[in-house]
Design an enzyme around this catalytic site. Structure first.
Site, short mmCIF file in Angstrom:
data_model
loop_
_atom_site.label_atom_id
_atom_site.label_comp_id
_atom_site.label_asym_id
_atom_site.label_seq_id
_atom_site.Cartn_x
_atom_site.Cartn_y
_atom_site.Cartn_z
N GLU A 122 7.59 29.44 -24.69
CA GLU A 122 7.21 30.83 -24.51
C GLU A 122 5.71 31.02 -24.35
O GLU A 122 4.90 30.19 -24.74
CB GLU A 122 7.70 31.64 -25.72
CG GLU A 122 9.20 31.57 -25.86
CD GLU A 122 9.75 32.56 -26.85
OE1 GLU A 122 10.87 32.36 -27.30
OE2 GLU A 122 9.05 33.52 -27.18
N CYS A 135 -1.59 33.81 -24.96
CA CYS A 135 -1.24 32.86 -26.01
C CYS A 135 -0.38 31.77 -25.38
O CYS A 135 0.72 32.03 -24.90
CB CYS A 135 -0.50 33.61 -27.11
SG CYS A 135 -0.01 32.58 -28.46
N CYS A 142 7.88 21.99 -32.50
CA CYS A 142 6.73 21.49 -33.26
C CYS A 142 7.23 20.48 -34.27
O CYS A 142 8.31 20.66 -34.84
CB CYS A 142 6.02 22.65 -33.97
SG CYS A 142 4.45 22.18 -34.75
N CYS A 146 5.61 24.21 -40.98
CA CYS A 146 5.01 25.28 -41.78
C CYS A 146 6.13 26.25 -42.13
O CYS A 146 6.91 26.65 -41.26
CB CYS A 146 3.89 25.95 -41.02
SG CYS A 146 2.62 24.75 -40.55
N CYS A 149 6.75 29.70 -40.40
CA CYS A 149 6.65 29.73 -38.93
C CYS A 149 8.00 29.45 -38.30
O CYS A 149 8.67 28.47 -38.64
CB CYS A 149 5.64 28.68 -38.47
SG CYS A 149 5.59 28.49 -36.68
N CYS A 388 2.48 35.47 -31.75
CA CYS A 388 2.19 34.08 -31.41
C CYS A 388 2.53 33.20 -32.59
O CYS A 388 2.29 33.55 -33.73
CB CYS A 388 0.71 33.92 -31.10
SG CYS A 388 0.26 34.60 -29.53
N1 SAH Z 1 0.22 24.90 -34.42
C1 SAH Z 1 -1.00 25.61 -34.35
C2 SAH Z 1 -1.00 26.72 -33.31
C3 SAH Z 1 0.26 27.53 -33.18
S1 SAH Z 1 0.66 28.58 -34.56
C4 SAH Z 1 -1.35 26.16 -35.72
O1 SAH Z 1 -0.53 26.10 -36.62
O2 SAH Z 1 -2.49 26.63 -35.87
C5 SAH Z 1 -0.45 29.96 -34.29
C6 SAH Z 1 -0.68 30.83 -35.51
O3 SAH Z 1 0.44 31.68 -35.78
C7 SAH Z 1 -0.90 30.02 -36.75
O4 SAH Z 1 -1.99 30.50 -37.49
C8 SAH Z 1 0.38 30.25 -37.48
O5 SAH Z 1 0.19 29.99 -38.80
C9 SAH Z 1 0.69 31.69 -37.16
N2 SAH Z 1 2.08 32.06 -37.46
C10 SAH Z 1 3.17 31.29 -37.37
N3 SAH Z 1 4.27 31.96 -37.78
C11 SAH Z 1 3.88 33.18 -38.14
C12 SAH Z 1 4.56 34.35 -38.65
N4 SAH Z 1 5.87 34.33 -38.86
N5 SAH Z 1 3.83 35.45 -38.92
C13 SAH Z 1 2.50 35.45 -38.70
N6 SAH Z 1 1.81 34.40 -38.22
C14 SAH Z 1 2.47 33.26 -37.94
FE1 SF4 Z 2 3.75 24.08 -35.88
FE2 SF4 Z 2 4.16 26.63 -36.55
FE3 SF4 Z 2 2.90 25.02 -38.25
FE4 SF4 Z 2 1.66 25.81 -36.00
S1 SF4 Z 2 2.31 27.13 -37.69
S2 SF4 Z 2 1.78 23.71 -36.85
S3 SF4 Z 2 3.44 25.88 -34.59
S4 SF4 Z 2 5.05 24.81 -37.57
#
Ligand code: SAH
Ligand code: SF4
Length: 415
Positions: A122, A135, A142, A146, A149, A388
């Protein structure tokens, strides 16, 4: 686990991805998108042009591809009519396929895209008063998990190629109608610039914050961003590009040296136990190492600050003490930093809730009072589920069984 066929997992926390090979095109033609000018010249030469002609054609084609956004060799008007079918027989100008395009009431746009070998990912465009931010995704899924996420609930399918990464930017320019209009031939640069129709420069900024961990796909992300920054190509300044990492410490200096873009770090917690839980890569590269790597990040300065992303999770990381500890850490490591407070965007099955607006405001105040910028990011595109990093295919709803399986896998991975 099904994933073992796709990647080796030496440790639970820091899987090294072995991306699946990209299926070559059945027609044998080569996609030019994603290749540097030099490589295009080499291909032209091995297809039969002499070295000088290959170099000249590569320069012309590169300009049409990245500066003009053409998707058809026939449109390359300064290339001889007879040459164009020669190119079309051997090469293609690819774009990721659009599966679904959504437009939010607040102007946010989201696209569900598909690679040539059928993997969905996406891309989101977020317009603001003074900028338009795209974005961009770096991987399909991934490897990191996390906990807050949604992308983390997906398996890594494969790394995106440079073409698929830069292709997102090109697709966005297609959709926003942002390619310069008019003919290039016979115009000098000034006149040429006058042919731009930027509609108020919709796409001004790029954030590598879509699906995936960009520093686990370093080479492809670097090669794609080089094309985005190339003055003869998309010509976006490195100051307008931000790469977000969950904290792949060993790759951070290399990122600054070889790509030179702004850095964002998904911090989200200020103590080992909380960060270990919500950003599990922390068990491999701890907070001290991460913050030291930030302090050492090439190019970071008061004019080019590192952004710390901090997702606000109710009763998890959002207390006054957490805010004060965040301030202490930033000062201790003398970091030129700003903090982005992100209200948690919930998704079905998520283990967390978003902090209350009052809590977020208070947290923000404490950080601001210490002289560190800590704006609260307004959620955008909520009606199309477009945050994002929470990029999830709305079109292809997962079956219950699949969700259960992923939940089990995740639980096993987290131990
Ligand atoms: N993998 C990289 C970039 C993609 S995630 C990283 O983790 O930095 C981009 C951002 O979106 C990250 O800061 C992540 O923590 C945040 N993010 C992911 N899921 C989210 C959610 N459910 N609500 C708010 N922010 C979120
Ligand atoms: Fe991967 Fe989501 Fe963690 Fe970014 S925030 S490293 S996309 S699992």
């Amino acid at each position: 686990m099904a994933d073992t066929a796709l990647m080796s997992i030496p440790g639970q926390i820091d899987p090294v991805t072995v991306p699946r090979d990209i299926t070559p095109r059945e027609d044998g033609r080569v996609d030019l998108i994603g290749l540097p000018k030099k490589r295009i010249a080499e291909l032209f030469e091995s297809a039969g042009l002499d070295a000088k002609a290959a170099k000249l054609r590569a320069k012309q084609v590169f300009h049409w591809l990245y500066h003009r956004g053409v998707t058809d060799f026939e449109a390359m008007t300064d290339i001889a009519k007879t040459m164009r079918p020669w190119l079309a027989e051997r090469f293609v100008i690819g774009r990721p396929e659009i599966v679904l395009a959504q437009h939010s009431s607040d102007g946010t746009r989201k696209w569900l895209l598909k690679t040539a070998d059928d993997h969905e990912f996406e891309m989101v465009f977020i317009p603001d008063a003074d900028r338009g931010t795209l974005c961009v995704s770096s991987q399909v899924g991934c490897t990191l998990n996390c906990r807050f996420c949604h992308t983390g609930t997906m398996r890594l399918v494969r790394n995106l190629t440079p073409g698929e990464i830069v292709g997102q930017v090109m697709l966005a320019r297609d959709a926003l109608g942002e390619w310069p209009k008019g003919s290039m031939a016979g115009l000098d640069e000034d006149e040429d610039e006058g042919g731009y129709s930027f509609d108020g420069r919709l796409l001004t900024n790029i954030v590598m914050m879509g699906m995936g961990e960009p520093l686990y796909n370093f080479d492809n992300v670097r090669d794609a961003l080089k094309l985005v920054m190339d003055g003869d190509g998309l010509a976006l300044s490195k100051r307008r590009i931000t790469l977000s990492t969950s904290g792949v410490v060993p790759m951070m200096a290399k990122c600054g040296e070889e790509i030179g873009v702004n850095l964002a770090v998904s911090l989200h917690a200020v103590s080992k136990d909380v960060r270990d839980e919500i950003v599990p890569i922390n068990r491999k590269y701890g907070l001290e190492e991460l913050l030291q790597a930030c302090a050492d990040y090439p190019g970071a300065s008061n004019a080019r600050r590192i952004t710390f992303e901090y997702v606000m999770l109710k009763d998890k990381n959002d207390s006054d003490e957490h805010a004060r500890e965040l301030v202490r850490l930033i000062k201790h490591y003398k970091l030129p930093a700003k903090v982005n407070l992100i209200p948690f965007n919930p998704w079905p099955g998520a283990l967390y809730e978003c902090s209350t607006p009052e809590r977020i405001r208070r947290f923000s105040e404490i950080v601001f009072d210490a002289g560190i910028s800590a704006p609260v990011r307004t959620p955008r595109g909520r009606d199309i589920d477009a945050a994002c990093g929470q990029l999830k295919t709305a079109a292809k709803k997962m079956s219950r069984a699949e969700l259960d399986r992923l939940a089990e896998e995740k639980q096993a991975a987290l131990g």
